[in-house]
Scaffold this motif. Structure first.
Motif, PDB file in Angstrom:
ATOM      1  N   LEU A 127       0.824  -1.198   0.000  1.00 44.91           N
ATOM      2  CA  LEU A 127       0.000   0.000   0.000  1.00 44.91           C
ATOM      3  C   LEU A 127       0.863   1.255   0.000  1.00 44.91           C
ATOM      4  N   GLY A 128       2.020   1.183   0.637  1.00 47.04           N
ATOM      5  CA  GLY A 128       2.938   2.309   0.600  1.00 47.04           C
ATOM      6  C   GLY A 128       3.412   2.597  -0.815  1.00 47.04           C
ATOM      7  N   THR A 129       3.710   1.543  -1.565  1.00 49.27           N
ATOM      8  CA  THR A 129       4.108   1.709  -2.969  1.00 49.27           C
ATOM      9  C   THR A 129       2.991   2.340  -3.780  1.00 49.27           C
ATOM     10  N   LEU A 130       1.756   1.939  -3.497  1.00 49.71           N
ATOM     11  CA  LEU A 130       0.603   2.485  -4.211  1.00 49.71           C
ATOM     12  C   LEU A 130       0.287   3.915  -3.793  1.00 49.71           C
ATOM     13  N   GLY A 131       0.774   4.300  -2.612  1.00 49.48           N
ATOM     14  CA  GLY A 131       0.415   5.598  -2.070  1.00 49.48           C
ATOM     15  C   GLY A 131      -0.915   5.572  -1.345  1.00 49.48           C
ATOM     16  N   ALA A 132      -1.441   4.364  -1.089  1.00 51.45           N
ATOM     17  CA  ALA A 132      -2.743   4.210  -0.441  1.00 51.45           C
ATOM     18  C   ALA A 132      -2.602   4.212   1.072  1.00 51.45           C
ATOM     19  N   ARG A 133      -3.603   4.723   1.731  1.00 51.47           N
ATOM     20  CA  ARG A 133      -3.587   4.801   3.192  1.00 51.47           C
ATOM     21  C   ARG A 133      -4.735   4.058   3.848  1.00 51.47           C
ATOM     22  N   TRP A 134      -5.566   3.388   3.049  1.00 49.24           N
ATOM     23  CA  TRP A 134      -6.684   2.642   3.610  1.00 49.24           C
ATOM     24  C   TRP A 134      -6.749   1.237   3.016  1.00 49.24           C
ATOM     25  N   ALA A 135      -6.812   0.246   3.910  1.00 47.34           N
ATOM     26  CA  ALA A 135      -7.083  -1.144   3.541  1.00 47.34           C
ATOM     27  C   ALA A 135      -8.527  -1.419   3.933  1.00 47.34           C
ATOM     28  N   VAL A 136      -9.355  -1.749   2.953  1.00 43.94           N
ATOM     29  CA  VAL A 136     -10.792  -1.883   3.191  1.00 43.94           C
ATOM     30  C   VAL A 136     -11.218  -3.339   2.984  1.00 43.94           C
ATOM     31  N   ALA A 137     -11.847  -3.914   3.999  1.00 38.97           N
ATOM     32  CA  ALA A 137     -12.389  -5.270   3.895  1.00 38.97           C
ATOM     33  C   ALA A 137     -13.749  -5.192   3.205  1.00 38.97           C
ATOM     34  N   PRO A 138     -13.911  -5.833   2.032  1.00 36.74           N
ATOM     35  CA  PRO A 138     -15.147  -5.677   1.275  1.00 36.74           C
ATOM     36  C   PRO A 138     -16.265  -6.644   1.658  1.00 36.74           C
ATOM     37  N   LEU A 139     -15.993  -7.561   2.579  1.00 40.36           N
ATOM     38  CA  LEU A 139     -16.989  -8.561   2.957  1.00 40.36           C
ATOM     39  C   LEU A 139     -16.538  -9.205   4.258  1.00 40.36           C
ATOM     40  N   LEU A 140     -17.500  -9.761   4.988  1.00 33.78           N
ATOM     41  CA  LEU A 140     -17.165 -10.441   6.229  1.00 33.78           C
ATOM     42  C   LEU A 140     -16.410 -11.736   5.967  1.00 33.78           C
ATOM     43  N   MET A 141     -15.914 -12.356   7.041  1.00 28.34           N
ATOM     44  CA  MET A 141     -15.303 -13.677   6.943  1.00 28.34           C
ATOM     45  C   MET A 141     -16.420 -14.713   6.896  1.00 28.34           C
ATOM     46  N   LEU A 142     -16.513 -15.447   5.813  1.00 29.47           N
ATOM     47  CA  LEU A 142     -17.581 -16.431   5.673  1.00 29.47           C
ATOM     48  C   LEU A 142     -17.319 -17.640   6.575  1.00 29.47           C
ATOM     49  N   PRO A 143     -18.379 -18.342   6.960  1.00 28.73           N
ATOM     50  CA  PRO A 143     -18.223 -19.476   7.873  1.00 28.73           C
ATOM     51  C   PRO A 143     -17.321 -20.559   7.284  1.00 28.73           C
ATOM     52  N   PRO A 144     -16.562 -21.265   8.130  1.00 29.24           N
ATOM     53  CA  PRO A 144     -15.700 -22.350   7.645  1.00 29.24           C
ATOM     54  C   PRO A 144     -16.520 -23.410   6.905  1.00 29.24           C
ATOM     55  N   GLY A 145     -15.940 -23.919   5.835  1.00 25.33           N
ATOM     56  CA  GLY A 145     -16.604 -24.974   5.084  1.00 25.33           C
ATOM     57  C   GLY A 145     -17.750 -24.499   4.215  1.00 25.33           C
ATOM     58  N   PHE A 146     -17.861 -23.194   3.995  1.00 23.88           N
ATOM     59  CA  PHE A 146     -18.951 -22.660   3.183  1.00 23.88           C
ATOM     60  C   PHE A 146     -18.930 -23.258   1.784  1.00 23.88           C
ATOM     61  N   ARG A 147     -20.063 -23.736   1.328  1.00 16.59           N
ATOM     62  CA  ARG A 147     -20.236 -24.227  -0.035  1.00 16.59           C
ATOM     63  C   ARG A 147     -21.680 -23.987  -0.473  1.00 16.59           C
ATOM     64  N   PRO A 148     -21.909 -23.492  -1.687  1.00 15.03           N
ATOM     65  CA  PRO A 148     -23.284 -23.415  -2.204  1.00 15.03           C
ATOM     66  C   PRO A 148     -23.865 -24.811  -2.370  1.00 15.03           C
ATOM     67  N   GLN A 149     -25.150 -24.933  -2.117  1.00 17.80           N
ATOM     68  CA  GLN A 149     -25.832 -26.195  -2.351  1.00 17.80           C
ATOM     69  C   GLN A 149     -26.206 -26.307  -3.821  1.00 17.80           C
ATOM     70  N   ALA A 150     -26.562 -27.498  -4.238  1.00 15.85           N
ATOM     71  CA  ALA A 150     -26.898 -27.735  -5.641  1.00 15.85           C
ATOM     72  C   ALA A 150     -28.019 -26.802  -6.084  1.00 15.85           C
ATOM     73  N   GLY A 151     -27.776 -26.077  -7.166  1.00 12.83           N
ATOM     74  CA  GLY A 151     -28.773 -25.180  -7.721  1.00 12.83           C
ATOM     75  C   GLY A 151     -28.934 -23.870  -6.985  1.00 12.83           C
ATOM     76  N   GLU A 152     -28.096 -23.618  -5.996  1.00 13.50           N
ATOM     77  CA  GLU A 152     -28.209 -22.414  -5.187  1.00 13.50           C
ATOM     78  C   GLU A 152     -27.318 -21.310  -5.745  1.00 13.50           C
ATOM     79  N   THR A 153     -27.854 -20.100  -5.848  1.00 10.72           N
ATOM     80  CA  THR A 153     -27.023 -18.985  -6.288  1.00 10.72           C
ATOM     81  C   THR A 153     -26.036 -18.619  -5.190  1.00 10.72           C
ATOM     82  N   MET A 154     -24.940 -17.964  -5.578  1.00 10.79           N
ATOM     83  CA  MET A 154     -23.944 -17.572  -4.598  1.00 10.79           C
ATOM     84  C   MET A 154     -24.536 -16.611  -3.569  1.00 10.79           C
TER      85      MET A 154
END
Length: 323
Positions: A127-154
């Motif tokens: 980030l220093g090389t980029l000149g950026a000063r903010w690291a932004v998490a775009p989503l929460l930590m999903l539960p361990p073992g997360f997998r879509p079920q058959a036919g289920e949208t993400m």
């Protein structure tokens, strides 16, 4: 490699082993205008490059030249496009653009590419090389073992999985944000969390946003409020920003279609800026009062016009908004 939000969510999922219930979105808030907001405050109008799609990273010089020609002077990266921070930084400098923030997913260490799971020294250096000063998490930590079920949208899979996990997944996300923010603060890098509408789904008498708000340290963890996703959850963005006062440092500015049906899945009916239902005079004023310092246009697909033209429409609209 540039990744869109759906691809990013899929990758996050496969790599992972007060405002309680929202009120109906009110009609456009009456707000007394005074002067053009961005002209009066001196804040630049920024752009989250996610809005330009997967092709944005193929030719950075061409992309950045288009962005600068529109008038944007500040950008946020959705990732590193599979390129080195030095290459991105040099292209931005050639176009006269400042990179202020980067979206880094909250994933366990070991996932390829830069993420919140990377070593703090590497994050700070890149980030220093980029000149950026903010690291932004775009989503929460999903539960361990997360997998879509058959036919289920993400989107449905994430909603189901996070709902089944209850408060635990949000508490783990808060802990991870606290830990990373404490490690990066000495390097001058701030950590923020970016919301969708999922954060506002009721969990008993609370919700994900409330847990993140109360369990992250206010002097370490800040927020990038996406007003479009707030509205997609059925909340009034200006009122919501007032409730988040003091901890908002970045905002995503996107409009939402008038007939969007509120909900908590990561989906919405978007609108070109100024054609939807959001009152940006009230939003910009509330965001500034909440502590916001960076204002970034973003738009979700599908697009009614070419993405770069949607960005131009947004810039031309936002520069005239009075607040």
């Amino acid at each position: 490699m540039n990744i869109d939000r759906r691809t990013m969510i899929s990758a996050l999922a496969l790599s992972t082993g007060a405002m309680i219930a929202p009120k109906a979105l009110s009609a456009k808030t009456s707000f007394k205008t005074t002067a053009k907001f961005f002209e009066r405050t001196g804040f630049p109008i920024g752009l989250q490059l996610y809005a330009l799609g997967a092709d944005a990273g193929k030719d950075l010089d061409a992309t950045f030249a288009q962005v600068a020609e529109i008038g944007f002077r500040e950008i946020e990266l959705p990732g590193l496009f599979g390129k080195t921070p030095a290459a991105i930084s040099q292209a931005a400098q050639r176009a006269g653009l400042k990179i202020n923030s980067v979206h880094l997913p909250l994933v366990p260490a070991g996932m390829p590419g830069l993420s919140m799971g990377s070593e703090p020294q590497r994050i700070a250096e890149d980030l220093g090389t980029l000149g950026a000063r903010w690291a932004v998490a775009p989503l929460l930590m999903l539960p361990p073992g997360f997998r879509p079920q058959a036919g289920e949208t993400m989107e449905n899979a994430i909603s189901r999985s996070v709902s089944d996990a209850g408060t635990d997944v949000w508490k783990k996300t808060a802990a991870a944000l606290n830990e990373k923010a404490a490690a990066l603060k000495p390097a001058g890098i701030g950590v923020a969390y970016h919301n969708h509408n999922l954060e506002f789904a009721p969990i008993g008498k609370t919700n994900g946003w409330e847990i993140l708000w109360h369990e992250t340290q206010p002097d370490l963890v800040y927020f990038e409020v996406d007003v479009g996703w707030v509205a997609a959850a059925g909340l009034d963005p200006a009122k919501f920003l007032k409730s988040a006062s003091g901890r908002v440092r970045l905002a995503h500015l996107k409009d939402v279609a008038a007939d969007n049906v509120p909900g908590y899945r990561i989906t919405m009916k978007p609108a070109n800026m100024a054609t939807g239902k959001l009152d940006f005079s009230a939003i910009l004023a509330a965001a500034r009062n909440a502590g916001c310092q960076h204002f970034l246009f973003e738009q979700e697909p599908p697009f009614a016009i070419p993405r770069i033209e949607a960005a131009r429409v947004a810039f031309d609209f936002l520069k005239e908004v009075k607040a």
